[in-house]
Design a protein around this motif. Structure first.
Motif, PDB file in Angstrom:
ATOM      1  N   ASN A 118      -6.490  -4.756   5.359  1.00  0.00           N
ATOM      2  CA  ASN A 118      -6.368  -3.757   4.309  1.00  0.00           C
ATOM      3  C   ASN A 118      -6.960  -2.460   4.846  1.00  0.00           C
ATOM      4  O   ASN A 118      -8.138  -2.401   5.188  1.00  0.00           O
ATOM      5  N   ARG A 119      -6.138  -1.448   4.944  1.00  0.00           N
ATOM      6  CA  ARG A 119      -6.600  -0.133   5.405  1.00  0.00           C
ATOM      7  C   ARG A 119      -6.521   0.828   4.227  1.00  0.00           C
ATOM      8  O   ARG A 119      -5.441   1.227   3.821  1.00  0.00           O
ATOM      9  N   PHE A 120      -7.669   1.187   3.718  1.00  0.00           N
ATOM     10  CA  PHE A 120      -7.733   2.077   2.568  1.00  0.00           C
ATOM     11  C   PHE A 120      -7.286   3.479   2.967  1.00  0.00           C
ATOM     12  O   PHE A 120      -7.862   4.094   3.865  1.00  0.00           O
ATOM     13  N   GLN A 121      -6.229   3.935   2.329  1.00  0.00           N
ATOM     14  CA  GLN A 121      -5.679   5.273   2.537  1.00  0.00           C
ATOM     15  C   GLN A 121      -5.438   5.569   4.021  1.00  0.00           C
ATOM     16  O   GLN A 121      -5.680   6.665   4.506  1.00  0.00           O
ATOM     17  N   ASP A 128     -15.967   1.132   7.781  1.00  0.00           N
ATOM     18  CA  ASP A 128     -15.760   1.574   6.403  1.00  0.00           C
ATOM     19  C   ASP A 128     -15.557   0.336   5.521  1.00  0.00           C
ATOM     20  O   ASP A 128     -14.657  -0.458   5.769  1.00  0.00           O
ATOM     21  N   PRO A 129     -16.405   0.129   4.502  1.00  0.00           N
ATOM     22  CA  PRO A 129     -16.289  -1.078   3.674  1.00  0.00           C
ATOM     23  C   PRO A 129     -14.964  -1.188   2.914  1.00  0.00           C
ATOM     24  O   PRO A 129     -14.604  -2.267   2.465  1.00  0.00           O
ATOM     25  N   GLU A 130     -14.245  -0.086   2.774  1.00  0.00           N
ATOM     26  CA  GLU A 130     -12.949  -0.134   2.101  1.00  0.00           C
ATOM     27  C   GLU A 130     -11.866  -0.730   3.007  1.00  0.00           C
ATOM     28  O   GLU A 130     -10.831  -1.164   2.536  1.00  0.00           O
TER      29      GLU A 130
END
Length: 141
Positions: A118-121, A128-130
């Motif tokens: 999952n790559r946030f944006q 990065d925890p996102e």
């Protein structure tokens, strides 16, 4: 008393057949489901299975992707939303958390891996925890 028993029995029979049909559809669609609690998976050649990750809801440029080894045939991904309102029309961006399932058919025997990321944006910074990845070890018998 007999007047009440037969309609109730018929209703239970129809409800049971409907639930059984739903369970069969779900198994045929997703196969055996494995979550992040089951990172070591064993399946037989020809089996359908899915790998499930919690999804907080899509937003622009946010989503899961899969990298799978050659022993598997990808059958797509589907999200089961936690909210029934997500199923009315097209869910808006950023709406509705749920579970995203990546479905695979096991083609031939051997060992391989599947990594869901999952790559946030569009982010690529693994600290990065996102952004996060989950890797399953798959054994096809």
């Amino acid at each position: 008393m007999r007047v009440v028993v037969w309609p109730v029995a018929a209703l239970l029979l129809v409800g049971g057949l409907g639930w059984g049909g739903f369970a069969l559809y779900r198994y045929e669609t997703y196969g055996t489901e494995f979550t992040e609690a089951d990172l070591t998976v064993e399946v037989d050649a020809g089996d359908r299975f899915s790998l499930a990750v919690l999804d907080r809801g899509g937003s622009v440029g946010d989503g899961w992707s899969a990298e799978a080894g050659p022993l598997l045939t990808a059958q797509g991904d589907r999200t089961r939303y936690d909210s029934l309102s997500a199923y009315v029309g097209e869910p808006p961006a950023g709406c509705c958390s749920g579970t995203t399932l990546f479905v695979f058919d096991a083609a031939t025997a051997g060992k391989t891996q599947v990594t869901l990321t999952n790559r946030f944006q569009g982010g690529h910074d693994p600290s990065d925890p996102e952004n996060r990845s989950v890797t399953w070890e798959i054994t096809v018998r």
